[in-house]
Design an enzyme around this catalytic site. Structure first.
Site, PDB file in Angstrom:
ATOM      1  N   LEU A  61      10.984  87.715  67.487  1.00 20.96           N
ATOM      2  CA  LEU A  61      12.286  87.271  66.879  1.00 20.96           C
ATOM      3  C   LEU A  61      12.249  87.794  65.472  1.00 20.96           C
ATOM      4  O   LEU A  61      11.231  87.933  64.812  1.00 20.96           O
ATOM      5  CB  LEU A  61      12.312  85.913  67.042  1.00 20.96           C
ATOM      6  CG  LEU A  61      12.362  85.184  68.448  1.00 20.96           C
ATOM      7  CD1 LEU A  61      12.229  83.781  68.661  1.00 20.96           C
ATOM      8  CD2 LEU A  61      13.593  85.860  69.304  1.00 20.96           C
ATOM      9  N   THR A  92       6.911  87.625  62.667  1.00 19.18           N
ATOM     10  CA  THR A  92       6.217  87.461  61.469  1.00 19.18           C
ATOM     11  C   THR A  92       7.262  86.405  60.666  1.00 19.18           C
ATOM     12  O   THR A  92       8.371  86.883  60.353  1.00 19.18           O
ATOM     13  CB  THR A  92       6.081  88.660  60.795  1.00 19.18           C
ATOM     14  OG1 THR A  92       5.380  89.673  61.540  1.00 19.18           O
ATOM     15  CG2 THR A  92       5.369  88.648  59.383  1.00 19.18           C
ATOM     16  N   LYS A 152      -1.270  88.647  59.158  1.00 19.04           N
ATOM     17  CA  LYS A 152      -0.431  89.762  59.082  1.00 19.04           C
ATOM     18  C   LYS A 152       0.392  89.848  57.686  1.00 19.04           C
ATOM     19  O   LYS A 152       0.634  91.295  57.435  1.00 19.04           O
ATOM     20  CB  LYS A 152       0.575  89.141  60.211  1.00 19.04           C
ATOM     21  CG  LYS A 152       1.850  89.999  60.297  1.00 19.04           C
ATOM     22  CD  LYS A 152       1.659  91.404  60.902  1.00 19.04           C
ATOM     23  CE  LYS A 152       2.674  92.227  60.857  1.00 19.04           C
ATOM     24  NZ  LYS A 152       3.722  91.774  61.712  1.00 19.04           N
ATOM     25  N   LYS A 206      12.179  91.016  53.919  1.00 16.56           N
ATOM     26  CA  LYS A 206      11.879  89.619  54.345  1.00 16.56           C
ATOM     27  C   LYS A 206      10.267  89.157  54.396  1.00 16.56           C
ATOM     28  O   LYS A 206       9.787  88.393  54.327  1.00 16.56           O
ATOM     29  CB  LYS A 206      12.397  89.192  55.866  1.00 16.56           C
ATOM     30  CG  LYS A 206      12.031  88.014  56.604  1.00 16.56           C
ATOM     31  CD  LYS A 206      10.966  87.977  57.450  1.00 16.56           C
ATOM     32  CE  LYS A 206      11.175  88.976  58.702  1.00 16.56           C
ATOM     33  NZ  LYS A 206       9.955  88.950  59.805  1.00 16.56           N
TER      34      LYS A 206
END
Length: 338
Positions: free
Chosen positions: A98, A129, A205, A274
């Site tokens: 998502l 993430t 990540k 983001k």
């Protein structure tokens, strides 16, 4: 603050499967759910649908609010249903890929989300993430419902999603991880187990993305210098890839997207901004300074404001082209490209 209902909850009218019919269908052990069919989720779901067709008894159920995304998944062999709950009712294992932490939390915990289903899902694999704080909130909410969460971001870009060459970064309860490991090995070529606590994979990540994205910014700056001096940029790639400056941008992103002038094939400016904002927040949560992460975020935000949030993240190289008054394109192939 009340969160707005994300678009993933809006049931597409074109899907003919009714909720009442779904509720009457017994959950099949071989059914695997997949939520979110975007730039990364779409190719992954397609690969999983192909795998399911080659493994008797396996089926992939998908949901996304966009009809065109659902239709592509159906063409690959997946079954489209009309809501998140419809997936959760019929599948013991559900994947999610998502675009934001807000949507991830609503899909997992909100009205009409995973926890609203009666029974069904037992293991939820969140590949988005979204940062460790959001992942830990989701884990806590799912645990209350007896659902195990696997924190499982992926790395390798759209090309990796299409080819199955992703790196899968997983953390969660060992028994849950062991059970879904065969599915994770369908998603990516390499599966790393980071630990037994959701949130650890998010930190891993974000550390990776920081290096990748900051590398893209600095590579753009270095190539603007070389191009201004009159050095062929394909030759620059070959020299750097044989030297100590080698990085993922010089091996893949520049040869595929910048030197060709395509400026496409990667994540959007919105997504990378983001990700770097999440990285900066992650540093702050641990009481650490991150001046380089903040600077890389600022550069990518400048590119986003100049070329738009939907433009490819390689547009930061276009920004440097404008500033230097040069083109980074080359008519020559990069011999060392990945």
């Amino acid at each position: 603050m009340k969160l707005a209902t994300p678009s993933l909850f809006r049931q597409p009218k074109w899907v003919k499967t009714s909720q009442s019919r779904i509720m009457g269908v017994a959950m099949a052990a071989g059914m695997i759910g997949f939520l979110g069919l975007g730039a990364m989720g779409g190719p992954i779901a397609t690969r999983m649908a192909d795998w399911a067709q080659r493994n008797p008894g396996k089926r992939i159920l998908v949901f996304d609010p966009r009809p065109e995304a659902m239709q592509r998944a159906e063409q690959a062999g997946a079954e489209a249903v009309d809501s998140v709950v419809a997936v959760a009712e019929r599948c013991k294992v559900v994947f999610a890929c998502l675009p934001s932490a807000e949507i991830s939390e609503q899909v997992a915990l909100g009205a009409g989300g995973i926890t609203a289903a009666s029974g069904g899902v037992r293991t939820y694999i969140e590949m988005s993430t979204i940062g460790s704080a959001a992942m830990q909130r989701i884990a806590a909410g799912l645990t209350e419902k007896g659902i195990a969460l696997i924190d499982c971001p992926i790395s390798g870009g759209v090309h990796g999603a299409e080819s199955g060459a992703l790196a899968v970064i997983a953390s969660g309860a060992p028994e849950a991880l062991q059970e879904v490991m065969p599915l994770l090995q369908v998603v990516g070529r390499t599966v790393f187990t980071i630990g037994d606590k959701p949130g650890l994979s998010q930190t891993m990540k974000l550390a990776n993305n920081l290096l990748s994205l900051a590398g893209m910014v600095l590579t753009s700056e270095a190539f603007a210098l070389g191009a201004k001096a009159g050095i062929d940029t394909a030759l620059m790639c070959d020299v750097i890839n044989a030297s100590t400056g080698r990085n993922s941008s010089t091996v893949t992103k520049f040869p595929r997207a910048v030197l060709t002038g395509k400026f496409s094939g990667g994540a959007s400016n919105h997504i990378v901004s983001k990700d770097l904002s999440l990285a900066v927040a992650e540093f702050s949560a641990f009481g650490l300074s991150a001046p380089m992460a903040a600077l890389a975020r600022e550069m990518l935000n400048i590119a986003k404001n100049r070329f738009g949030p939907d433009a490819d993240m390689t547009s930061v190289a276009q920004l440097y082209e404008e500033w230097a008054g040069v083109s980074m394109q080359s008519p020559n192939p990069v011999k060392s490209a990945g």
